[in-house]
Write a protein that holds these residues in place. Sequence first.
Motif, PDB file in Angstrom:
ATOM      1  N   VAL A  30     -63.785 -59.700  34.445  1.00 54.89           N
ATOM      2  CA  VAL A  30     -65.213 -59.792  34.710  1.00 54.89           C
ATOM      3  C   VAL A  30     -65.409 -59.700  36.214  1.00 54.89           C
ATOM      4  O   VAL A  30     -64.637 -60.276  36.981  1.00 54.89           O
ATOM      5  CB  VAL A  30     -65.766 -61.151  34.204  1.00 54.89           C
ATOM      6  N   SER A  31     -66.436 -59.005  36.631  1.00 57.45           N
ATOM      7  CA  SER A  31     -66.737 -58.942  38.056  1.00 57.45           C
ATOM      8  C   SER A  31     -67.111 -60.333  38.552  1.00 57.45           C
ATOM      9  O   SER A  31     -67.958 -61.011  37.952  1.00 57.45           O
ATOM     10  CB  SER A  31     -67.895 -57.983  38.305  1.00 57.45           C
ATOM     11  N   PRO A  32     -66.498 -60.766  39.646  1.00 53.14           N
ATOM     12  CA  PRO A  32     -66.835 -62.088  40.178  1.00 53.14           C
ATOM     13  C   PRO A  32     -68.322 -62.219  40.536  1.00 53.14           C
ATOM     14  O   PRO A  32     -68.878 -63.308  40.492  1.00 53.14           O
ATOM     15  CB  PRO A  32     -65.970 -62.205  41.436  1.00 53.14           C
ATOM     16  N   PHE A  33     -68.953 -61.100  40.843  1.00 54.85           N
ATOM     17  CA  PHE A  33     -70.370 -61.144  41.199  1.00 54.85           C
ATOM     18  C   PHE A  33     -71.254 -61.513  40.014  1.00 54.85           C
ATOM     19  O   PHE A  33     -72.339 -62.047  40.178  1.00 54.85           O
ATOM     20  CB  PHE A  33     -70.804 -59.807  41.800  1.00 54.85           C
ATOM     21  N   LEU A  34     -70.789 -61.232  38.810  1.00 49.83           N
ATOM     22  CA  LEU A  34     -71.540 -61.619  37.613  1.00 49.83           C
ATOM     23  C   LEU A  34     -71.420 -63.110  37.325  1.00 49.83           C
ATOM     24  O   LEU A  34     -72.180 -63.649  36.520  1.00 49.83           O
ATOM     25  CB  LEU A  34     -71.047 -60.829  36.392  1.00 49.83           C
ATOM     26  N   CYS A  35     -70.487 -63.765  37.998  1.00 52.22           N
ATOM     27  CA  CYS A  35     -70.198 -65.176  37.702  1.00 52.22           C
ATOM     28  C   CYS A  35     -70.567 -66.106  38.855  1.00 52.22           C
ATOM     29  O   CYS A  35     -70.141 -67.271  38.860  1.00 52.22           O
ATOM     30  CB  CYS A  35     -68.712 -65.324  37.374  1.00 52.22           C
ATOM     31  N   LEU A  36     -71.350 -65.633  39.797  1.00 53.06           N
ATOM     32  CA  LEU A  36     -71.680 -66.456  40.962  1.00 53.06           C
ATOM     33  C   LEU A  36     -72.349 -67.768  40.569  1.00 53.06           C
ATOM     34  O   LEU A  36     -72.107 -68.810  41.183  1.00 53.06           O
ATOM     35  CB  LEU A  36     -72.565 -65.675  41.932  1.00 53.06           C
ATOM     36  N   LYS A  68     -67.034 -73.965  27.940  1.00 45.80           N
ATOM     37  CA  LYS A  68     -66.573 -73.450  26.644  1.00 45.80           C
ATOM     38  C   LYS A  68     -65.648 -72.241  26.811  1.00 45.80           C
ATOM     39  O   LYS A  68     -65.702 -71.294  26.035  1.00 45.80           O
ATOM     40  CB  LYS A  68     -67.764 -73.127  25.751  1.00 45.80           C
ATOM     41  N   TYR A  69     -64.832 -72.302  27.849  1.00 44.03           N
ATOM     42  CA  TYR A  69     -63.806 -71.287  28.087  1.00 44.03           C
ATOM     43  C   TYR A  69     -64.395 -69.875  28.130  1.00 44.03           C
ATOM     44  O   TYR A  69     -63.782 -68.914  27.674  1.00 44.03           O
ATOM     45  CB  TYR A  69     -62.690 -71.388  27.037  1.00 44.03           C
ATOM     46  N   SER A  70     -65.574 -69.775  28.717  1.00 41.54           N
ATOM     47  CA  SER A  70     -66.251 -68.478  28.813  1.00 41.54           C
ATOM     48  C   SER A  70     -65.488 -67.535  29.732  1.00 41.54           C
ATOM     49  O   SER A  70     -64.645 -67.957  30.540  1.00 41.54           O
ATOM     50  CB  SER A  70     -67.673 -68.661  29.346  1.00 41.54           C
ATOM     51  N   ASP A  71     -65.798 -66.255  29.623  1.00 40.76           N
ATOM     52  CA  ASP A  71     -65.160 -65.262  30.487  1.00 40.76           C
ATOM     53  C   ASP A  71     -65.425 -65.574  31.956  1.00 40.76           C
ATOM     54  O   ASP A  71     -64.523 -65.467  32.791  1.00 40.76           O
ATOM     55  CB  ASP A  71     -65.658 -63.848  30.159  1.00 40.76           C
ATOM     56  N   CYS A  72     -66.651 -65.965  32.281  1.00 40.90           N
ATOM     57  CA  CYS A  72     -66.965 -66.297  33.674  1.00 40.90           C
ATOM     58  C   CYS A  72     -66.218 -67.545  34.143  1.00 40.90           C
ATOM     59  O   CYS A  72     -65.745 -67.600  35.278  1.00 40.90           O
ATOM     60  CB  CYS A  72     -68.471 -66.476  33.873  1.00 40.90           C
ATOM     61  N   ALA A  73     -66.094 -68.527  33.280  1.00 41.25           N
ATOM     62  CA  ALA A  73     -65.349 -69.732  33.661  1.00 41.25           C
ATOM     63  C   ALA A  73     -63.898 -69.374  33.970  1.00 41.25           C
ATOM     64  O   ALA A  73     -63.340 -69.829  34.971  1.00 41.25           O
ATOM     65  CB  ALA A  73     -65.426 -70.771  32.552  1.00 41.25           C
ATOM     66  N   TRP A  74     -63.295 -68.562  33.119  1.00 38.73           N
ATOM     67  CA  TRP A  74     -61.918 -68.149  33.376  1.00 38.73           C
ATOM     68  C   TRP A  74     -61.820 -67.316  34.652  1.00 38.73           C
ATOM     69  O   TRP A  74     -60.840 -67.422  35.391  1.00 38.73           O
ATOM     70  CB  TRP A  74     -61.350 -67.369  32.188  1.00 38.73           C
ATOM     71  N   GLU A  75     -62.833 -66.503  34.925  1.00 36.13           N
ATOM     72  CA  GLU A  75     -62.811 -65.700  36.150  1.00 36.13           C
ATOM     73  C   GLU A  75     -62.882 -66.593  37.383  1.00 36.13           C
ATOM     74  O   GLU A  75     -62.170 -66.378  38.357  1.00 36.13           O
ATOM     75  CB  GLU A  75     -63.965 -64.692  36.160  1.00 36.13           C
ATOM     76  N   ILE A  76     -63.723 -67.615  37.338  1.00 42.38           N
ATOM     77  CA  ILE A  76     -63.813 -68.566  38.458  1.00 42.38           C
ATOM     78  C   ILE A  76     -62.468 -69.260  38.655  1.00 42.38           C
ATOM     79  O   ILE A  76     -61.983 -69.400  39.789  1.00 42.38           O
ATOM     80  CB  ILE A  76     -64.942 -69.591  38.211  1.00 42.38           C
ATOM     81  N   VAL A  77     -61.846 -69.686  37.583  1.00 37.59           N
ATOM     82  CA  VAL A  77     -60.549 -70.371  37.660  1.00 37.59           C
ATOM     83  C   VAL A  77     -59.468 -69.409  38.153  1.00 37.59           C
ATOM     84  O   VAL A  77     -58.650 -69.768  39.001  1.00 37.59           O
ATOM     85  CB  VAL A  77     -60.181 -71.003  36.299  1.00 37.59           C
ATOM     86  N   ARG A  78     -59.468 -68.192  37.641  1.00 35.28           N
ATOM     87  CA  ARG A  78     -58.488 -67.197  38.090  1.00 35.28           C
ATOM     88  C   ARG A  78     -58.619 -66.981  39.598  1.00 35.28           C
ATOM     89  O   ARG A  78     -57.631 -66.959  40.330  1.00 35.28           O
ATOM     90  CB  ARG A  78     -58.697 -65.871  37.343  1.00 35.28           C
ATOM     91  N   SER A  79     -59.854 -66.874  40.078  1.00 38.74           N
ATOM     92  CA  SER A  79     -60.101 -66.688  41.512  1.00 38.74           C
ATOM     93  C   SER A  79     -59.632 -67.900  42.310  1.00 38.74           C
ATOM     94  O   SER A  79     -59.056 -67.757  43.391  1.00 38.74           O
ATOM     95  CB  SER A  79     -61.585 -66.437  41.772  1.00 38.74           C
ATOM     96  N   GLU A  80     -59.897 -69.084  41.789  1.00 38.69           N
ATOM     97  CA  GLU A  80     -59.461 -70.318  42.459  1.00 38.69           C
ATOM     98  C   GLU A  80     -57.939 -70.367  42.584  1.00 38.69           C
ATOM     99  O   GLU A  80     -57.396 -70.696  43.637  1.00 38.69           O
ATOM    100  CB  GLU A  80     -59.982 -71.538  41.685  1.00 38.69           C
ATOM    101  N   ILE A  81     -57.256 -70.036  41.506  1.00 44.55           N
ATOM    102  CA  ILE A  81     -55.794 -70.057  41.514  1.00 44.55           C
ATOM    103  C   ILE A  81     -55.258 -68.984  42.455  1.00 44.55           C
ATOM    104  O   ILE A  81     -54.311 -69.228  43.205  1.00 44.55           O
ATOM    105  CB  ILE A  81     -55.232 -69.871  40.083  1.00 44.55           C
ATOM    106  N   MET A  82     -55.889 -67.830  42.476  1.00 43.02           N
ATOM    107  CA  MET A  82     -55.470 -66.780  43.412  1.00 43.02           C
ATOM    108  C   MET A  82     -55.596 -67.263  44.860  1.00 43.02           C
ATOM    109  O   MET A  82     -54.706 -67.018  45.666  1.00 43.02           O
ATOM    110  CB  MET A  82     -56.292 -65.506  43.228  1.00 43.02           C
ATOM    111  N   ARG A  83     -56.702 -67.929  45.154  1.00 38.79           N
ATOM    112  CA  ARG A  83     -56.884 -68.442  46.518  1.00 38.79           C
ATOM    113  C   ARG A  83     -55.803 -69.471  46.839  1.00 38.79           C
ATOM    114  O   ARG A  83     -55.322 -69.539  47.977  1.00 38.79           O
ATOM    115  CB  ARG A  83     -58.266 -69.049  46.677  1.00 38.79           C
ATOM    116  N   ALA A  84     -55.420 -70.265  45.876  1.00 41.79           N
ATOM    117  CA  ALA A  84     -54.398 -71.278  46.107  1.00 41.79           C
ATOM    118  C   ALA A  84     -53.044 -70.634  46.413  1.00 41.79           C
ATOM    119  O   ALA A  84     -52.240 -71.196  47.160  1.00 41.79           O
ATOM    120  CB  ALA A  84     -54.272 -72.198  44.891  1.00 41.79           C
ATOM    121  N   PHE A  85     -52.783 -69.457  45.841  1.00 40.28           N
ATOM    122  CA  PHE A  85     -51.514 -68.780  46.054  1.00 40.28           C
ATOM    123  C   PHE A  85     -51.542 -67.780  47.200  1.00 40.28           C
ATOM    124  O   PHE A  85     -50.490 -67.314  47.633  1.00 40.28           O
ATOM    125  CB  PHE A  85     -51.064 -68.034  44.790  1.00 40.28           C
ATOM    126  N   SER A  86     -52.714 -67.403  47.678  1.00 40.68           N
ATOM    127  CA  SER A  86     -52.776 -66.325  48.684  1.00 40.68           C
ATOM    128  C   SER A  86     -53.055 -66.830  50.081  1.00 40.68           C
ATOM    129  O   SER A  86     -53.426 -67.940  50.280  1.00 40.68           O
ATOM    130  CB  SER A  86     -53.829 -65.299  48.282  1.00 40.68           C
TER     131      SER A  86
END
Length: 173
Positions: A47-53, A155-173
Amino acid sequence: MALLLPLLAAMVVCICGSVSSLGCNLPHNSVMLSRRTLDLLDQMRRVSPFLCLKDRRDFRLPREMVDGVQLQKAQAMSVSQLVLQQTLQLFSTDHASAAWDETLLLQLRSELFQHVEALQPCLVQATGGDRSAEDPSLALRRYFRRIHLYLKEKKYSDCAWEIVRSEIMRAFS
């Protein structure tokens, strides 16, 4: 999110530099494993992160671990291992399996597991088996708990997972 940078520095120093001085047998390609982990997380974007702001959340990475506090080697290794373990646990749930491409998810889990396994002997060596020397882990566990609760709340939505994926990426990058 700027607070994540010092944590990464501690992780890199721990994994790539000071660990080898302990005589641990971390793979020489641990930096490549980290790069591979980031690549996999990047490929997982659905999902585009911009759709999940509207769903963004500050998960409040523990300040005491990254805000100018110099972690001892054993603490840095403990923090690194805990971040890897908690990330592996997060992406090993049934909800994660439903949200992500199974092939990429299996590759990510494998990468994370390799990191955890490679760090374990070094952590034991650095702490001399004394697990009490490694705690800011409670605050880090609370951080990951907030992430789990956020996913459940959304509820484990696509946007929620995208936010979490981005958070984890920031933690590793």
